[in-house]
Design an enzyme around this catalytic site. Structure first.
Site, PDB file in Angstrom:
ATOM      1  N   MET A  54      42.533  44.917  42.658  1.00 16.87           N
ATOM      2  CA  MET A  54      43.073  46.004  42.738  1.00 16.87           C
ATOM      3  C   MET A  54      42.959  47.148  41.716  1.00 16.87           C
ATOM      4  O   MET A  54      43.659  47.396  41.106  1.00 16.87           O
ATOM      5  CB  MET A  54      44.739  45.816  43.054  1.00 16.87           C
ATOM      6  CG  MET A  54      45.466  46.929  43.492  1.00 16.87           C
ATOM      7  SD  MET A  54      45.550  47.222  45.158  1.00 16.87           S
ATOM      8  CE  MET A  54      46.895  46.640  45.786  1.00 16.87           C
ATOM      9  N   GLY A  55      41.421  47.686  41.788  1.00 19.43           N
ATOM     10  CA  GLY A  55      41.249  48.723  41.051  1.00 19.43           C
ATOM     11  C   GLY A  55      41.084  49.795  41.648  1.00 19.43           C
ATOM     12  O   GLY A  55      41.994  50.305  42.628  1.00 19.43           O
ATOM     13  N   ARG A  56      40.030  50.783  41.428  1.00 23.57           N
ATOM     14  CA  ARG A  56      40.064  52.065  42.210  1.00 23.57           C
ATOM     15  C   ARG A  56      39.869  51.895  43.770  1.00 23.57           C
ATOM     16  O   ARG A  56      40.535  52.442  44.454  1.00 23.57           O
ATOM     17  CB  ARG A  56      38.805  53.049  41.550  1.00 23.57           C
ATOM     18  CG  ARG A  56      39.074  53.631  40.086  1.00 23.57           C
ATOM     19  CD  ARG A  56      37.792  54.130  39.444  1.00 23.57           C
ATOM     20  NE  ARG A  56      36.933  53.056  39.353  1.00 23.57           N
ATOM     21  CZ  ARG A  56      36.600  52.791  38.007  1.00 23.57           C
ATOM     22  NH1 ARG A  56      37.320  53.608  36.887  1.00 23.57           N
ATOM     23  NH2 ARG A  56      35.756  51.819  37.627  1.00 23.57           N
ATOM     24  N   ILE A  57      38.758  51.097  44.003  1.00 23.96           N
ATOM     25  CA  ILE A  57      38.536  50.990  45.352  1.00 23.96           C
ATOM     26  C   ILE A  57      39.608  50.123  45.970  1.00 23.96           C
ATOM     27  O   ILE A  57      39.926  50.329  47.163  1.00 23.96           O
ATOM     28  CB  ILE A  57      36.984  50.283  45.282  1.00 23.96           C
ATOM     29  CG1 ILE A  57      36.050  51.290  44.695  1.00 23.96           C
ATOM     30  CG2 ILE A  57      36.785  49.989  46.809  1.00 23.96           C
ATOM     31  CD1 ILE A  57      34.611  50.796  44.601  1.00 23.96           C
ATOM     32  N   ARG A  74      43.898  40.377  37.108  1.00 25.23           N
ATOM     33  CA  ARG A  74      44.224  39.517  35.938  1.00 25.23           C
ATOM     34  C   ARG A  74      45.670  40.382  35.418  1.00 25.23           C
ATOM     35  O   ARG A  74      46.297  39.548  34.843  1.00 25.23           O
ATOM     36  CB  ARG A  74      43.117  39.553  34.741  1.00 25.23           C
ATOM     37  CG  ARG A  74      41.841  38.720  35.201  1.00 25.23           C
ATOM     38  CD  ARG A  74      40.704  38.938  34.228  1.00 25.23           C
ATOM     39  NE  ARG A  74      40.375  40.607  34.382  1.00 25.23           N
ATOM     40  CZ  ARG A  74      39.355  41.183  33.648  1.00 25.23           C
ATOM     41  NH1 ARG A  74      38.674  40.170  32.948  1.00 25.23           N
ATOM     42  NH2 ARG A  74      39.120  42.250  33.716  1.00 25.23           N
ATOM     43  N   ARG A 128      30.183  42.562  44.868  1.00 27.81           N
ATOM     44  CA  ARG A 128      28.830  41.981  44.598  1.00 27.81           C
ATOM     45  C   ARG A 128      28.459  40.743  45.311  1.00 27.81           C
ATOM     46  O   ARG A 128      29.630  40.038  45.459  1.00 27.81           O
ATOM     47  CB  ARG A 128      28.711  41.899  43.169  1.00 27.81           C
ATOM     48  CG  ARG A 128      28.371  43.213  42.543  1.00 27.81           C
ATOM     49  CD  ARG A 128      26.949  43.819  42.783  1.00 27.81           C
ATOM     50  NE  ARG A 128      27.044  44.884  41.929  1.00 27.81           N
ATOM     51  CZ  ARG A 128      27.265  46.202  42.382  1.00 27.81           C
ATOM     52  NH1 ARG A 128      27.697  46.520  43.571  1.00 27.81           N
ATOM     53  NH2 ARG A 128      27.020  47.414  41.714  1.00 27.81           N
ATOM     54  N   GLU A 165      19.323  40.681  47.595  1.00 26.19           N
ATOM     55  CA  GLU A 165      19.153  41.528  48.152  1.00 26.19           C
ATOM     56  C   GLU A 165      17.800  42.174  48.214  1.00 26.19           C
ATOM     57  O   GLU A 165      17.269  42.271  47.086  1.00 26.19           O
ATOM     58  CB  GLU A 165      20.254  42.912  47.887  1.00 26.19           C
ATOM     59  CG  GLU A 165      21.792  42.527  48.078  1.00 26.19           C
ATOM     60  CD  GLU A 165      22.554  43.319  47.577  1.00 26.19           C
ATOM     61  OE1 GLU A 165      22.266  44.512  47.199  1.00 26.19           O
ATOM     62  OE2 GLU A 165      23.943  43.162  47.727  1.00 26.19           O
ATOM     63  N   HIS A 216      24.329  46.939  51.800  1.00 22.62           N
ATOM     64  CA  HIS A 216      24.735  47.666  50.414  1.00 22.62           C
ATOM     65  C   HIS A 216      24.828  49.097  50.485  1.00 22.62           C
ATOM     66  O   HIS A 216      24.412  49.798  49.826  1.00 22.62           O
ATOM     67  CB  HIS A 216      24.034  47.222  49.513  1.00 22.62           C
ATOM     68  CG  HIS A 216      24.526  47.271  48.023  1.00 22.62           C
ATOM     69  ND1 HIS A 216      24.488  46.389  46.975  1.00 22.62           N
ATOM     70  CD2 HIS A 216      25.699  48.015  47.528  1.00 22.62           C
ATOM     71  CE1 HIS A 216      25.253  46.765  46.059  1.00 22.62           C
ATOM     72  NE2 HIS A 216      25.754  47.583  46.463  1.00 22.62           N
TER      73      HIS A 216
HETATM   74  P1  NAP Z   1      37.715  48.884  39.101  1.00 24.14           P
HETATM   75  O1  NAP Z   1      38.448  50.103  39.198  1.00 24.14           O
HETATM   76  O2  NAP Z   1      37.390  48.415  37.763  1.00 24.14           O
HETATM   77  O3  NAP Z   1      38.531  47.797  39.830  1.00 24.14           O
HETATM   78  C1  NAP Z   1      38.022  46.546  39.548  1.00 24.14           C
HETATM   79  C2  NAP Z   1      39.251  45.653  39.428  1.00 24.14           C
HETATM   80  O4  NAP Z   1      38.871  44.122  39.516  1.00 24.14           O
HETATM   81  C3  NAP Z   1      40.398  45.962  38.325  1.00 24.14           C
HETATM   82  O5  NAP Z   1      41.503  46.061  39.010  1.00 24.14           O
HETATM   83  C4  NAP Z   1      40.403  44.657  37.740  1.00 24.14           C
HETATM   84  O6  NAP Z   1      41.655  44.139  37.158  1.00 24.14           O
HETATM   85  C5  NAP Z   1      39.952  43.405  38.699  1.00 24.14           C
HETATM   86  N1  NAP Z   1      39.167  42.501  38.026  1.00 24.14           N
HETATM   87  C6  NAP Z   1      38.281  42.404  37.145  1.00 24.14           C
HETATM   88  N2  NAP Z   1      38.090  41.041  36.979  1.00 24.14           N
HETATM   89  C7  NAP Z   1      38.700  40.343  37.567  1.00 24.14           C
HETATM   90  C8  NAP Z   1      39.096  38.770  37.664  1.00 24.14           C
HETATM   91  N3  NAP Z   1      38.388  37.934  36.808  1.00 24.14           N
HETATM   92  N4  NAP Z   1      39.925  38.388  38.364  1.00 24.14           N
HETATM   93  C9  NAP Z   1      40.761  39.185  39.028  1.00 24.14           C
HETATM   94  N5  NAP Z   1      40.657  40.697  39.152  1.00 24.14           N
HETATM   95  C10 NAP Z   1      39.590  40.937  38.239  1.00 24.14           C
HETATM   96  O7  NAP Z   1      36.263  49.181  39.816  1.00 24.14           O
HETATM   97  P2  NAP Z   1      35.760  49.805  41.347  1.00 24.14           P
HETATM   98  O8  NAP Z   1      35.559  51.175  40.831  1.00 24.14           O
HETATM   99  O9  NAP Z   1      37.242  49.393  42.157  1.00 24.14           O
HETATM  100  O10 NAP Z   1      34.732  49.176  41.719  1.00 24.14           O
HETATM  101  C11 NAP Z   1      34.754  47.525  41.977  1.00 24.14           C
HETATM  102  C12 NAP Z   1      33.446  46.986  42.100  1.00 24.14           C
HETATM  103  O11 NAP Z   1      33.034  47.430  43.446  1.00 24.14           O
HETATM  104  C13 NAP Z   1      32.295  47.530  41.282  1.00 24.14           C
HETATM  105  O12 NAP Z   1      32.131  46.926  40.026  1.00 24.14           O
HETATM  106  C14 NAP Z   1      30.958  47.281  42.074  1.00 24.14           C
HETATM  107  O13 NAP Z   1      30.458  46.088  41.860  1.00 24.14           O
HETATM  108  C15 NAP Z   1      31.628  47.107  43.396  1.00 24.14           C
HETATM  109  N6  NAP Z   1      31.163  48.306  44.487  1.00 24.14           N
HETATM  110  C16 NAP Z   1      30.267  48.212  45.557  1.00 24.14           C
HETATM  111  C17 NAP Z   1      29.980  49.063  46.078  1.00 24.14           C
HETATM  112  C18 NAP Z   1      29.184  48.865  47.450  1.00 24.14           C
HETATM  113  O14 NAP Z   1      28.212  49.966  47.815  1.00 24.14           O
HETATM  114  N7  NAP Z   1      29.319  47.968  48.143  1.00 24.14           N
HETATM  115  C19 NAP Z   1      30.285  50.518  45.818  1.00 24.14           C
HETATM  116  C20 NAP Z   1      30.914  50.725  44.766  1.00 24.14           C
HETATM  117  C21 NAP Z   1      31.578  49.487  44.035  1.00 24.14           C
HETATM  118  P3  NAP Z   1      42.099  43.323  35.979  1.00 24.14           P
HETATM  119  O15 NAP Z   1      41.015  44.005  34.977  1.00 24.14           O
HETATM  120  O16 NAP Z   1      43.394  43.599  35.603  1.00 24.14           O
HETATM  121  O17 NAP Z   1      41.637  41.933  36.297  1.00 24.14           O
HETATM  122  C1  GLV Z   2      27.556  50.114  44.088  1.00 25.71           C
HETATM  123  O1  GLV Z   2      27.291  49.000  44.463  1.00 25.71           O
HETATM  124  C2  GLV Z   2      28.042  50.640  42.989  1.00 25.71           C
HETATM  125  O2  GLV Z   2      28.230  49.638  42.085  1.00 25.71           O
HETATM  126  O3  GLV Z   2      28.124  51.848  42.767  1.00 25.71           O
END
Ligand code: NAP
Ligand code: GLV
Length: 339
Positions: free
Chosen positions: A160-163, A183, A243, A272, A291
């Site tokens: 539950m982060g940004r996305i 966590r 990922r 990929e 992706h």
């Molecule tokens: P973010 O704001 O950092 O959110 C990640 C969340 O994951 C945090 O709330 C974190 O909370 C949680 N987390 C991290 N490690 C964990 C664990 N071991 N167990 C449980 N929760 C855990 O990141 P975001 O901007 O939302 O982006 C998330 C991910 O999406 C990126 O890292 C990227 O790989 C992926 N993404 C993919 C695409 C695509 O094109 N498909 C696009 C954008 C992003 P805690 O630290 O409290 O655990």
């Molecule tokens: C896409 O997968 C990103 O991490 O921005």
């Protein structure tokens, strides 16, 4: 000293290149395919800065061999699991990413996948497009292509982060109950969305739709494997827009083959591009995307600019806004002139 040199590993928006040109001598890899590792290594050794994508492997060997010249790696993505950040920090190399600007686009794509899987949109499209609907003379049939309604179902958010939070917010509008696992708890999301923190096991057992948004780290690699998939409801949909390697692909194929879950919707893969004829392509109840989470014109422009702005700030001797290794500042100040 002339302008520092930046190697840009793929075509990006011209606005970003224009900004870079004010500060750097820009070398652009303009082919559609990524530069092979040997090319990236060769270019990194000749560059002061790299502008990278998530498919560029920036490992410790590359970082070490590029010393003492390479000072910054600016990634055009929020995820940076392709970069050895610990090694970069030790060597005094700044690493930046592009958080926030892609949250909306990625959350929207997540919902496109959830809806496609829940309402069998790809199957339905094929049914019409390839003439099956016409050949069977079915017309409107009460039992045709039935899917799962989302209202009152449980949306489980892993990460539950940004996305994840934005996906949950949209889920709320569909009338879903929100549970999540991180966590650390997020009281703000709990209050605003009525979301409930649960253990990973509870998340797996209770979710009707499980959507994954954790970064790929040593801790999250294969976080969803055979044991976890067996805990899910046989009616559940698994969605991965984070990922590929967060899910054990072999276990997922087994789960789909043996009906441990109802469907999957995947934007990311362990390998990929996904190889042609990969077992995942054989399932009707799997929705696949290459992706494209952040792939809107608006977002890709913002990402291009944010990576360029991080490089521009560094060239001005400033700490870039989106630094992922803030400890690096103690190793070396930002900029190209000091040592
Ligand atoms: P973010 O704001 O950092 O959110 C990640 C969340 O994951 C945090 O709330 C974190 O909370 C949680 N987390 C991290 N490690 C964990 C664990 N071991 N167990 C449980 N929760 C855990 O990141 P975001 O901007 O939302 O982006 C998330 C991910 O999406 C990126 O890292 C990227 O790989 C992926 N993404 C993919 C695409 C695509 O094109 N498909 C696009 C954008 C992003 P805690 O630290 O409290 O655990
Ligand atoms: C896409 O997968 C990103 O991490 O921005």
């Amino acid at each position: 000293m002339g302008k520092p040199r930046v190697f840009v590993t793929r075509e990006v928006f011209p606005e970003a290149l224009k900004l870079l040109e004010q500060y750097y001598e820009v070398e652009l890899w303009d082919r559609f395919q990524p530069p092979p590792y040997e090319v990236l290594l060769r270019e990194a050794k000749r560059s002061d800065a790299l502008y990278t994508l998530l498919s560029d492997k920036v490992d410790c060997m590359l970082l070490e061999e590029s010393q003492p010249r390479l000072r910054i790696v600016a990634q055009m993505a929020v995820g940076y699991d392709n970069i050895d950040v610990e090694c970069a920090t030790r060597l005094g190399v700044y690493v930046t990413n592009t958080p926030g600007v892609l949250t909306e686009a990625t959350a929207e794509l997540t919902w496109a996948l959830i809806l496609a899987a829940a309402r069998r949109i790809v199957e339905a499209d094929h049914y019409v497009r390839w003439g099956e609907w016409w050949r069977t003379r079915t017309g409107w049939h009460p039992m045709m292509l039935l899917g799962m309604e989302l209202q009152d179902k449980t949306l489980g958010v892993l990460g539950m982060g940004r996305i994840g939070a934005r996906v949950a917010e949209i889920g709320k509008a569909f009338g879903m109950n929100i549970i999540y696992h991180n966590r650390r708890r997020r009281p703000e999301a709990e209050e605003r969305l009525g979301a409930r923190w649960v253990t990973l096991e509870e998340l797996l057992r209770e979710s009707d739709v499980l959507t994954i948004h954790v970064p790929l780290t040593p801790e999250t690699k294969h976080m969803i494997g055979e044991k976890e998939l067996r805990m899910m409801k046989p009616t559940a949909i698994l969605v991965n827009v984070a990922r590929g390697a967060v899910v054990d692909t072999e276990a997922l194929v087994k789960a789909l083959r043996e009906g441990w879950i109802a469907a999957a919707a995947l934007d990311v893969f362990e390998e990929e591009p996904l190889p042609e004829n990969h077992p995942l392509t054989a399932f009707k109840n799997v929705v696949l995307a290459p992706h494209i989470g952040s792939a809107t014109r608006e977002t890709r422009l913002k990402m291009s600019m944010m990576a360029a702005e991080n490089l521009a700030a560094f060239a001005r001797g400033e700490v870039p806004l989106n630094l992922v290794n803030p400890e690096v500042v103690k190793v070396r100040p930002p900029g190209f002139h000091q040592d």
